[in-house]
Design an enzyme around this catalytic site. Sequence first.
Site, PDB file in Angstrom:
ATOM      1  CG  HIS A   9      15.457   2.059  -3.586  1.00  0.00           C
ATOM      2  ND1 HIS A   9      15.055   3.257  -3.052  1.00  0.00           N
ATOM      3  CD2 HIS A   9      14.324   1.354  -3.813  1.00  0.00           C
ATOM      4  CE1 HIS A   9      13.748   3.277  -2.968  1.00  0.00           C
ATOM      5  NE2 HIS A   9      13.271   2.134  -3.428  1.00  0.00           N
ATOM      6  CB  CYS A  28      -0.991   0.000   1.155  1.00  0.00           C
ATOM      7  SG  CYS A  28      -0.304  -0.563   2.684  1.00  0.00           S
TER       8      CYS A  28
END
Lengths: 276, 424
Positions: free
Chosen positions: B100, B52
């Site tokens: 990342h 989400c």
Amino acid sequence: MLSEINYLLFNSVLAVSFVASAVYLVFFFGQQERLRKVARMILIGSGILQTLYILSRYLIAGYTPITSQHEAITFFAWSVTWAYLSFHWRYSVRNFGTFISLLVLILLLVAASVSREFHPLAPALQSLWLPVHAGVSVMAYGFLALSFCGGIMYLLQERELKSKKLGFFFSRLPSLESLDQLNSHCLTAGFTFLTLGMVSGSIWARQAWGTYWQWDPKETWSLITWFLYAIQLHQRVTVGWRGKRAAVMSIVGFASVLFTLWGVTYLLGGVHSYAQ
Amino acid sequence: MPSETILLLGVNHKNTPLEVREKLALSSGYEEPLQALAGIAGLKEYFLLSTCNRVEILVSAKDSAAVEKELAGFLFGDALSPDQYEKYLYCHRDDEAIHHLFMVAASLDSMIVGESQILGQLKEAYRWAADKKCTGPILNKLLHKAFSVAKRVRSETRIGSSAVSISYAAIELAKKIFGTLDNKKVLLIGAGEMAELAAEHLVGNGAKDVVVANRTLERALDLAKCFNGRAVGLDEVSDQLEQVDIIVSSTGAPGVILHKADVKPLMRNRRNKPLFFIDIAVPRDLDPALNDLDNVYLYDIDDLNNVVELNKAERDKEAVKASRIVDEEALKFQDWQAGLAITPTIAALRKKGNRISRMELERTLPRLKNLSDKERKSIEKMAGAIVSRLLHDPVIFLKSESCKDQSEMKVDLFRSLFNLEKKE
């Protein structure tokens, strides 16, 4: 030969207990689970060595080694260690071991600082009641010492919760509820042994001195200690005394225990005084 | 450098608003998008993560500029035009992409830094990609490394250990007071949204009975129904206080509704069982002096915020430690990846061969005492020749065309076969 072993044993007890406390302290700061297990194993090792030391003294002296100052304190440390280790078997209280190992170390250091000489047993003490009376009393002190440590931990934790400054102890100490439970269980066990110790003592006194009770300073202070704990237990059962008040009382009670054990001998004398 | 580039494209909660993320959240699960990705030319391996808070595509591809454009188009679909999505999208290559990914796995890029959900989501996404055979040697290694980085961060720092939202802080406090929340009773005074949220957390952590006291009984009944609880009027609060353990107060009352003097006499009937008051109303509902009572603990909204701030500071310190771990592991992975190129592999292989021949010569020659210089030279030459002839075919194989297509896999295998993993 045996006395050399005896001497070495006590020194190794001291060393091992010192290492146990050190590892427990490192664990307390760093909170690495692996260290806790190591520390506990070392403390068990210390407990076993203490047992061997007391046995070796028994073999040399030929009577239960609990009559001199040194012996009584060593026995005290032994009972705290094993009360904790047996207790741990049923309840787990976070970081309790750190406090216990420090208390044991302090007791052993005190024991190391007094004379380790053997003394011939006074005629009045030559009885089967000696191990029963002294043993049961010292076991009582062991459990009461646990409740004392629990009380200190409770006060530290509660202070952070009440002042709303959650710092060093908040994450490291267990919940108030589990500390209060600890207090309740140790109080019950300790008080039971304490009562048995006093009853056995007075039966022995009847046999040795012809009277159940003679207001000897040690007896008087034992009675005071007994009342302090009796009040706690009574209040807990009837009106639900708990928490901070119970913690404070367990510390006050333990101070009285210590005074009964040492203060009386040094300051007040009496028939219970150990060989000087 | 290897011929393929690792590319990571995505959007996350930091620079993309929820309205945009909603449009691209892959609601149909992983299966369809993974199939769609298979259609993009130039992708060797690909992996998709959708939560989400973020949507990210991780690929290993050849012609990266063109692939990048196509992937961006795939990610945004028809929802946004390139001009519109440019400001949301981030695109990392190689070293940056690795870094990342490790940051994400270690929960350093999360909305709530240190939360542990992301690792599970990452593993789930990887399961899908691996099942569909979308990943190969590079991404397999990269993702497994990401999992182990996350594990290392979790075990070596205390990043996940403190509560950084008010609800969590309240739960943490309650646990330090009661040990466990199992079967504890909760009283909500006021039936607002905040109270509902708090109750949800408490019940989620084991609390059992929920009693709702509200000015309007109707609203109380509604909320009580959510938790299978009971509703009472505000005038019954005192009676309830004898039974419950945790009180969440959030009424809109202008002044204090519960005084120290109201609670003090109740403690005897409660047999001094602890009471935990949480006052999330502004202005406050509960008398601050309540905290002075034995076995009563009162936290208002400011106190809880202080706890949260304290934990945040602690967590930031730990996050620095965690980033260091991520940096370290990202470097290790880059080393591994660099080793996959053909030229360094051949060099490493030759070096190893020479080392072995030299070692053996040094062992043997001193034992052969009556050698002339010429004979010695011949033996040295022979040893060198054996090594290079032995290595000739493997090197030819590495350089061959058949190897170019799947170089990573073969080079990786090759390196394990000759034990060239360690840096020389």
